[in-house]
Design a protein around this motif. Structure first.
Motif, PDB file in Angstrom:
ATOM      1  N   SER A  29       9.079  73.750  28.683  1.00  0.00           N
ATOM      2  CA  SER A  29       9.889  73.512  27.489  1.00  0.00           C
ATOM      3  C   SER A  29       9.932  72.021  27.158  1.00  0.00           C
ATOM      4  O   SER A  29       9.504  71.179  27.954  1.00  0.00           O
ATOM      5  CB  SER A  29      11.308  74.032  27.716  1.00  0.00           C
ATOM      6  N   ASP A  30      10.485  71.708  25.988  1.00  0.00           N
ATOM      7  CA  ASP A  30      10.619  70.306  25.585  1.00  0.00           C
ATOM      8  C   ASP A  30      11.525  69.547  26.532  1.00  0.00           C
ATOM      9  O   ASP A  30      11.286  68.375  26.843  1.00  0.00           O
ATOM     10  CB  ASP A  30      11.168  70.208  24.161  1.00  0.00           C
ATOM     11  N   THR A  31      12.568  70.197  27.012  1.00  0.00           N
ATOM     12  CA  THR A  31      13.494  69.572  27.957  1.00  0.00           C
ATOM     13  C   THR A  31      12.777  69.228  29.261  1.00  0.00           C
ATOM     14  O   THR A  31      12.956  68.133  29.799  1.00  0.00           O
ATOM     15  CB  THR A  31      14.679  70.512  28.248  1.00  0.00           C
ATOM     16  N   LEU A  32      11.980  70.155  29.758  1.00  0.00           N
ATOM     17  CA  LEU A  32      11.224  69.922  30.985  1.00  0.00           C
ATOM     18  C   LEU A  32      10.246  68.760  30.803  1.00  0.00           C
ATOM     19  O   LEU A  32      10.121  67.907  31.682  1.00  0.00           O
ATOM     20  CB  LEU A  32      10.474  71.182  31.413  1.00  0.00           C
ATOM     21  N   LYS A  34      10.525  66.200  28.813  1.00  0.00           N
ATOM     22  CA  LYS A  34      11.279  64.942  28.809  1.00  0.00           C
ATOM     23  C   LYS A  34      11.701  64.561  30.225  1.00  0.00           C
ATOM     24  O   LYS A  34      11.588  63.400  30.630  1.00  0.00           O
ATOM     25  CB  LYS A  34      12.504  65.052  27.910  1.00  0.00           C
ATOM     26  N   GLN A  35      12.177  65.531  31.007  1.00  0.00           N
ATOM     27  CA  GLN A  35      12.596  65.256  32.378  1.00  0.00           C
ATOM     28  C   GLN A  35      11.416  64.811  33.238  1.00  0.00           C
ATOM     29  O   GLN A  35      11.536  63.888  34.048  1.00  0.00           O
ATOM     30  CB  GLN A  35      13.254  66.496  32.993  1.00  0.00           C
ATOM     31  N   ASN A  37       8.678  63.381  32.161  1.00  0.00           N
ATOM     32  CA  ASN A  37       8.304  62.039  31.697  1.00  0.00           C
ATOM     33  C   ASN A  37       9.205  60.973  32.316  1.00  0.00           C
ATOM     34  O   ASN A  37       8.723  59.940  32.777  1.00  0.00           O
ATOM     35  CB  ASN A  37       8.389  61.977  30.171  1.00  0.00           C
ATOM     36  N   ASP A  38      10.510  61.231  32.331  1.00  0.00           N
ATOM     37  CA  ASP A  38      11.461  60.284  32.931  1.00  0.00           C
ATOM     38  C   ASP A  38      11.213  60.124  34.426  1.00  0.00           C
ATOM     39  O   ASP A  38      11.257  59.017  34.957  1.00  0.00           O
ATOM     40  CB  ASP A  38      12.902  60.736  32.681  1.00  0.00           C
ATOM     41  N   CYS A  69       2.559  64.420  28.818  1.00  0.00           N
ATOM     42  CA  CYS A  69       3.147  63.207  29.392  1.00  0.00           C
ATOM     43  C   CYS A  69       2.144  62.077  29.569  1.00  0.00           C
ATOM     44  O   CYS A  69       2.523  60.976  29.965  1.00  0.00           O
ATOM     45  CB  CYS A  69       3.782  63.527  30.755  1.00  0.00           C
TER      46      CYS A  69
END
Length: 95
Positions: A29-32, A34-35, A37-38, A69
């Protein structure tokens, strides 16, 4: 792009790593993204696991996350995979 020798060195360093993300029935998902990537920015190398109820296989998830990513796939074994993304400001791993 990392060479095969660099990939082998990263594989050796990743042996003792803990799995920090699990991909479940929600898939990638988009949330995953982003996480991940961070986490890549902070750690450079992370280990992920794809659960049995996930809609994707480990290799598919690794390829999708690496593309999103800008990371490199170090290794895919079974349901686990390792991603690497160099941090130009604070490199952790010597290549």
């Amino acid at each position: 792009m990392i060479t095969s020798k660099q990939r082998a060195a990263l594989r050796a360093q990743s042996n003792g790593m803990e799995t920090i993300f699990q991909i479940g029935k929600g898939g990638v998902s988009d949330t995953l993204i982003k996480q991940v990537n961070d986490a890549l920015k902070a750690r450079e190398m992370i280990k992920l696991r794809v659960l049995e109820n996930a809609p994707v296989f480990a290799r598919e998830a690794a390829q999708q996350l690496a593309q999103e990513c800008g990371a490199e796939i170090v290794q895919v074994i079974g349901s686990r995979f390792i991603l690497f993304k160099r941090n130009p400001q604070k490199p952790i791993y010597e290549l």
